[in-house]
Write an enzyme that holds these catalytic residues in place. Sequence first.
Site, mmCIF file in Angstrom:
data_model
loop_
_atom_site.group_PDB
_atom_site.id
_atom_site.type_symbol
_atom_site.label_atom_id
_atom_site.label_comp_id
_atom_site.label_asym_id
_atom_site.label_seq_id
_atom_site.Cartn_x
_atom_site.Cartn_y
_atom_site.Cartn_z
ATOM 1 N N LEU A 268 -87.215 71.717 -60.170
ATOM 2 C CA LEU A 268 -86.502 72.980 -59.939
ATOM 3 C C LEU A 268 -84.938 72.783 -59.717
ATOM 4 O O LEU A 268 -84.016 73.482 -60.062
ATOM 5 C CB LEU A 268 -87.070 74.086 -58.906
ATOM 6 C CG LEU A 268 -88.392 74.867 -59.395
ATOM 7 C CD1 LEU A 268 -88.584 75.732 -58.367
ATOM 8 C CD2 LEU A 268 -88.061 75.500 -60.826
ATOM 9 N N CYS A 269 -84.593 71.497 -58.949
ATOM 10 C CA CYS A 269 -83.303 71.328 -58.488
ATOM 11 C C CYS A 269 -82.500 70.884 -59.771
ATOM 12 O O CYS A 269 -81.383 71.277 -59.992
ATOM 13 C CB CYS A 269 -83.355 70.305 -57.650
ATOM 14 S SG CYS A 269 -84.119 68.837 -58.163
ATOM 15 N N THR A 270 -83.138 70.146 -60.852
ATOM 16 C CA THR A 270 -82.527 70.026 -62.032
ATOM 17 C C THR A 270 -82.320 71.207 -62.835
ATOM 18 O O THR A 270 -80.825 71.454 -63.384
ATOM 19 C CB THR A 270 -83.412 69.114 -63.015
ATOM 20 O OG1 THR A 270 -83.830 67.897 -62.224
ATOM 21 C CG2 THR A 270 -82.759 68.723 -64.360
#
Length: 430
Positions: A207-209
Amino acid sequence: MDDAERWRDLDLLLTRAGRLVGPGFEPGPELREFLQSPDCRVLCVGAGGLGCEILKDLALSGVVHIDVIDMDTIDVSNLNRQFLFRMKDVGQPKATVAAERINARVPGVKVTPVFGRIEDQPADWYRSFSLIILGLDSLEARRYMNSVVCGFLEYDDEGQPDQSTIKPMVDGGTEGFKGHARVILPGFTPCFECTLWLFPPQTKFPLCTLAETPRSPAHCIEYAHLILWGQVRPGEEFDTDNEEHMKWVYERAAERAKQYGIQGVTFQLTQGVVKNIIPAIASTNAIISAQCVLEALKTLTCFSTGLDNYMMYVGSSGLYSLTTKYDKDPACPVCSPGVPLDVDPDATLQQFIDQLLADPSLGKHLSAPSVSYGSTNLYAHGIFEADTRPNLSRRMGDLVADDGAVLTVNDKRLRGPMRVKVRYGSAMRA
Ligand SMILES: [Zn+2]
């Protein structure tokens, strides 16, 4: 065209010896006669992208008696690669139309279609084939067919596979530009269940990407789908079949792509990413099917040593292919001659059955197991239940004296017996 002319290439393989032939190969015209006789029957499971290619390859390779089973009907989106089907066939059963086309096109071939579920066919039907080829796209269907062929396997007293019970199976699979072909000879090669780890669950992007460092169109699409949707339309469930929902995600993804200077977000790609569709590629299907049918011919006639035992093909960047000899899993619940299990000889048979049901690897294949040792029923459901029930409270060490004995476990969830090797081990010695 006469027969000699028509089968010239096949005869070159079947009538000449050489250094690459398989074990026991005896060249001669009898091999083609066998391939074309009713004694040689090949089942093709699936009449989709791979199935159409497999049927064509089998028919053109001299196999005459072919059955095909598929439960699907033809959809307009199949027509770009499932080349046996035409616009007017949309809505018709794939198996039926595929069989008609091959029979009409290849003189002498007899393809028999079955429009239905693989689970609805009796074991004896599967047993009647010389070889089974899978052209499937689902893991569950492959596992089912694996349990069918492994269910036929029997071992002798020395734990060696009984040759006459081995039903060869060839499995093909494709995913975009990648594919595999493998040969399963139950008892000799790993079965599907031995190597389930080859099919890991789909990995999603972190999700951070998505939130911070998008680098591809798919990242932008998943950002809109997984993060923005929940923020902007909280409480509203995303529906992949809702055109408005899909369009919303596409538009947000396109905005984000523009912001980060990323090219390539389209509505079609948005649908593909969100629905997790991996496009089927006709050329990959053709390559993998050819490999599968070649392996089928090798297995049926031994004109060459077979694939040992798994071939992967990658055509996405350049061209790469690798053959790997995978090992059997000695603890495979489907094909092992005896899954080793540490058992307390003081445990009762009931406790042993509870241990089986609680076992993380074996338990999921069982619901109400019956257990036998050689020809003796230790505990059986059905008509022997009353007779064998008293055994449930008896000691395992008394019922089965031999350390290392192989017990046979049957269950309605299993297509064939599960074999469990009892190890009393340290408990026995103490
Ligand atoms: Zn196995």
